[in-house]
Design an enzyme around this catalytic site. Structure first.
Site, mmCIF file in Angstrom:
data_model
loop_
_atom_site.group_PDB
_atom_site.id
_atom_site.type_symbol
_atom_site.label_atom_id
_atom_site.label_comp_id
_atom_site.label_asym_id
_atom_site.label_seq_id
_atom_site.Cartn_x
_atom_site.Cartn_y
_atom_site.Cartn_z
ATOM 1 N N ASP A 1 0.865 -1.189 0.000
ATOM 2 C CA ASP A 1 0.000 0.000 0.000
ATOM 3 C C ASP A 1 0.899 1.236 0.000
ATOM 4 O O ASP A 1 2.079 1.170 0.361
ATOM 5 C CB ASP A 1 -0.912 0.031 1.231
ATOM 6 C CG ASP A 1 -1.878 1.220 1.201
ATOM 7 O OD1 ASP A 1 -2.616 1.361 0.212
ATOM 8 O OD2 ASP A 1 -1.874 2.032 2.151
ATOM 9 N N SER A 2 0.309 2.365 -0.375
ATOM 10 C CA SER A 2 1.043 3.621 -0.329
ATOM 11 C C SER A 2 1.440 3.954 1.114
ATOM 12 O O SER A 2 2.394 4.689 1.327
ATOM 13 C CB SER A 2 0.170 4.739 -0.892
ATOM 14 O OG SER A 2 -1.030 4.808 -0.144
ATOM 15 N N TYR B 1 -0.755 8.565 -2.368
ATOM 16 C CA TYR B 1 -0.715 8.366 -3.813
ATOM 17 C C TYR B 1 -1.935 9.002 -4.499
ATOM 18 O O TYR B 1 -1.885 9.303 -5.682
ATOM 19 C CB TYR B 1 -0.734 6.869 -4.142
ATOM 20 C CG TYR B 1 0.600 6.138 -4.049
ATOM 21 C CD1 TYR B 1 1.710 6.684 -3.412
ATOM 22 C CD2 TYR B 1 0.731 4.873 -4.628
ATOM 23 C CE1 TYR B 1 2.907 5.982 -3.342
ATOM 24 C CE2 TYR B 1 1.925 4.170 -4.570
ATOM 25 C CZ TYR B 1 3.010 4.719 -3.920
ATOM 26 O OH TYR B 1 4.188 4.021 -3.865
ATOM 27 N N GLY B 2 -3.025 9.154 -3.715
ATOM 28 C CA GLY B 2 -4.314 9.591 -4.278
ATOM 29 C C GLY B 2 -4.236 10.783 -5.220
ATOM 30 O O GLY B 2 -4.795 10.746 -6.313
ATOM 31 N N ASN C 1 -6.262 0.950 -3.634
ATOM 32 C CA ASN C 1 -7.107 1.184 -4.808
ATOM 33 C C ASN C 1 -6.415 2.085 -5.822
ATOM 34 O O ASN C 1 -6.540 1.896 -7.022
ATOM 35 C CB ASN C 1 -8.421 1.831 -4.375
ATOM 36 C CG ASN C 1 -9.327 0.827 -3.715
ATOM 37 O OD1 ASN C 1 -10.088 0.147 -4.384
ATOM 38 N ND2 ASN C 1 -9.239 0.704 -2.411
ATOM 39 N N THR C 2 -5.700 3.089 -5.306
ATOM 40 C CA THR C 2 -5.066 4.043 -6.210
ATOM 41 C C THR C 2 -4.015 3.336 -7.059
ATOM 42 O O THR C 2 -3.956 3.527 -8.281
ATOM 43 C CB THR C 2 -4.447 5.196 -5.391
ATOM 44 O OG1 THR C 2 -5.425 5.662 -4.453
ATOM 45 C CG2 THR C 2 -4.022 6.334 -6.270
ATOM 46 N N GLU D 1 -4.500 9.574 8.199
ATOM 47 C CA GLU D 1 -3.046 9.453 8.389
ATOM 48 C C GLU D 1 -2.557 10.330 9.552
ATOM 49 O O GLU D 1 -1.567 10.015 10.190
ATOM 50 C CB GLU D 1 -2.302 9.830 7.101
ATOM 51 C CG GLU D 1 -2.578 8.868 5.956
ATOM 52 C CD GLU D 1 -1.429 7.930 5.657
ATOM 53 O OE1 GLU D 1 -0.284 8.320 5.816
ATOM 54 O OE2 GLU D 1 -1.711 6.781 5.242
ATOM 55 N N CYS E 1 -11.333 2.731 -0.785
ATOM 56 C CA CYS E 1 -10.003 3.160 -0.367
ATOM 57 C C CYS E 1 -9.714 2.374 0.897
ATOM 58 O O CYS E 1 -10.561 2.313 1.804
ATOM 59 C CB CYS E 1 -9.977 4.653 -0.084
ATOM 60 S SG CYS E 1 -8.432 5.183 0.707
ATOM 61 N N THR E 2 -8.534 1.784 0.952
ATOM 62 C CA THR E 2 -8.242 0.864 2.055
ATOM 63 C C THR E 2 -8.048 1.599 3.390
ATOM 64 O O THR E 2 -7.995 0.960 4.434
ATOM 65 C CB THR E 2 -7.009 0.013 1.717
ATOM 66 O OG1 THR E 2 -5.924 0.885 1.364
ATOM 67 C CG2 THR E 2 -7.304 -0.904 0.558
ATOM 68 N N HIS E 3 -7.955 2.921 3.349
ATOM 69 C CA HIS E 3 -7.887 3.686 4.602
ATOM 70 C C HIS E 3 -9.256 3.820 5.273
ATOM 71 O O HIS E 3 -9.343 3.969 6.494
ATOM 72 C CB HIS E 3 -7.388 5.106 4.336
ATOM 73 C CG HIS E 3 -5.912 5.237 4.200
ATOM 74 N ND1 HIS E 3 -5.206 4.657 3.180
ATOM 75 C CD2 HIS E 3 -5.003 5.903 4.954
ATOM 76 C CE1 HIS E 3 -3.927 4.966 3.316
ATOM 77 N NE2 HIS E 3 -3.775 5.713 4.383
HETATM 78 N N1 DGL Z 1 -5.016 3.394 0.574
HETATM 79 C C1 DGL Z 1 -5.071 4.051 -0.720
HETATM 80 C C2 DGL Z 1 -6.237 3.507 -1.536
HETATM 81 O O1 DGL Z 1 -6.797 2.449 -1.232
HETATM 82 C C3 DGL Z 1 -5.180 5.549 -0.642
HETATM 83 C C4 DGL Z 1 -4.116 6.251 0.093
HETATM 84 C C5 DGL Z 1 -3.327 7.229 -0.736
HETATM 85 O O2 DGL Z 1 -3.885 8.180 -1.298
HETATM 86 O O3 DGL Z 1 -2.126 7.009 -0.805
HETATM 87 O O4 DGL Z 1 -6.587 4.120 -2.506
#
Ligand code: DGL
Length: 273
Positions: free
Chosen positions: A10-11, A42-43, A74-75, A158, A192-194
């Site tokens: 993940d990011s 990463y978004g 997801n990103t 975060e 989004c996994t967050h």
């Molecule tokens: N966890 C990332 C996702 O599922 C998003 C976090 C990010 O923007 O880096 O998209």
């Protein structure tokens, strides 16, 4: 044969919500988690940047011997997975596999909605890629998909501000903007996994009767199914129930935050890429 762990990427921290479900479902396997915290989020980043970062991390997993890497982001799944699968894997090592989180979710989302209208909440990168509507169309052509980017949610999570009163404004804002697109949305996917960290807060501001779906369990079930149907990959994965964690940023920060996402204490190692 030298068996090796499954890689989970993940990011940052978000993929830990997926790893948590995966390790609950498949505790027998070994896992290496990498959070690219130094370059997160990463978004908002461009397609080319997310692709370059993700590919670099995938190569690192392969150097560790991982036969299978899950992009638990997801990103990264939206912006990098297809190119990696189609262009890079055949060159780097055609025996390796990289899987994402979008396909397993889009395969089942249509079964969850009665109204035929679903909402997607995700980062700007995922929404702009249009990956969800494109993938959902393949499995459920009649399903109507409404999308809403939630650019403030990852920073709130975060920075551990998501339970503070200030977060409520942005939680309400994006849910209301999504629901304003159609009154008949009955299922909302947290793409989004967050976002599972904010599940309670999201529920609080969503009308009763709308189902909110986090992805972790869906991805874990899909991985289990994949390993059952691909013994040639499953046989290359080591099984001692061990987990190791790497971050490209501070290990102290990672360890302090990670338990919130993973549900258990985490001891990470720094990785310079
Ligand atoms: N966890 C990332 C996702 O599922 C998003 C976090 C990010 O923007 O880096 O998209």
């Amino acid at each position: 044969m030298d068996k090796q762990p499954i890689g989970v990427f993940d990011s940052g921290y978000g993929g830990l919500t997926v790893l948590k479900e995966i390790t609950d479902k498949l505790p027998q396997y070994d896992y290496i988690y990498l959070g690219d915290n130094a370059r997160a989020p990463y978004g908002p980043r461009s397609f080319d940047t997310v692709y370059a970062y993700t590919l670099q991390c995938v190569r690192w997993f392969f150097e560790q011997g991982c036969p299978l890497v899950i992009l638990a982001c997801n990103t990264a799944s939206a912006k990098a997975l297809r190119s990696i699968q189609q262009n890079d894997l055949p060159v780097i090592d055609p025996t390796k596999r990289v899987l994402g989180v979008i396909r397993p979710t889009t395969e089942i989302i249509g079964q969850l909605s009665h109204s035929g209208q679903v909402g997607i909440l995700a980062t700007s990168g995922t929404i702009l890629s249009n990956s969800y509507p494109i993938e959902i169309e393949k499995f459920y052509p009649g399903l109507q998909v409404f999308q809403q980017a939630c650019p403030m949610w990852v920073p709130l999570i975060e920075n551990n501000e998501f339970n503070e009163p200030g977060a409520d404004y942005y939680v309400k804002k994006y849910i209301n903007e999504l629901l304003a697109q159609s009154p008949n949305i009955d299922t909302i996917l947290l793409a989004c996994t967050h976002y599972p960290l904010m599940l309670e807060k999201i529920r609080e501001f969503t009308p009763a009767g709308i189902r909110i779906i986090p992805q972790g369990e869906i991805v874990a079930n899909s991985l289990s199914n994949y390993l059952d149907h691909h013994p040639e990959i499953a046989d290359k994965c080591s099984k001692h129930g061990k987990h190791s964690f790497f971050t490209t940023d501070s290990t102290t920060d990672f360890d302090n935050h990670a338990s919130l996402f993973f549900g258990k204490a985490v001891k990470s190692t720094h990785l310079s890429l």
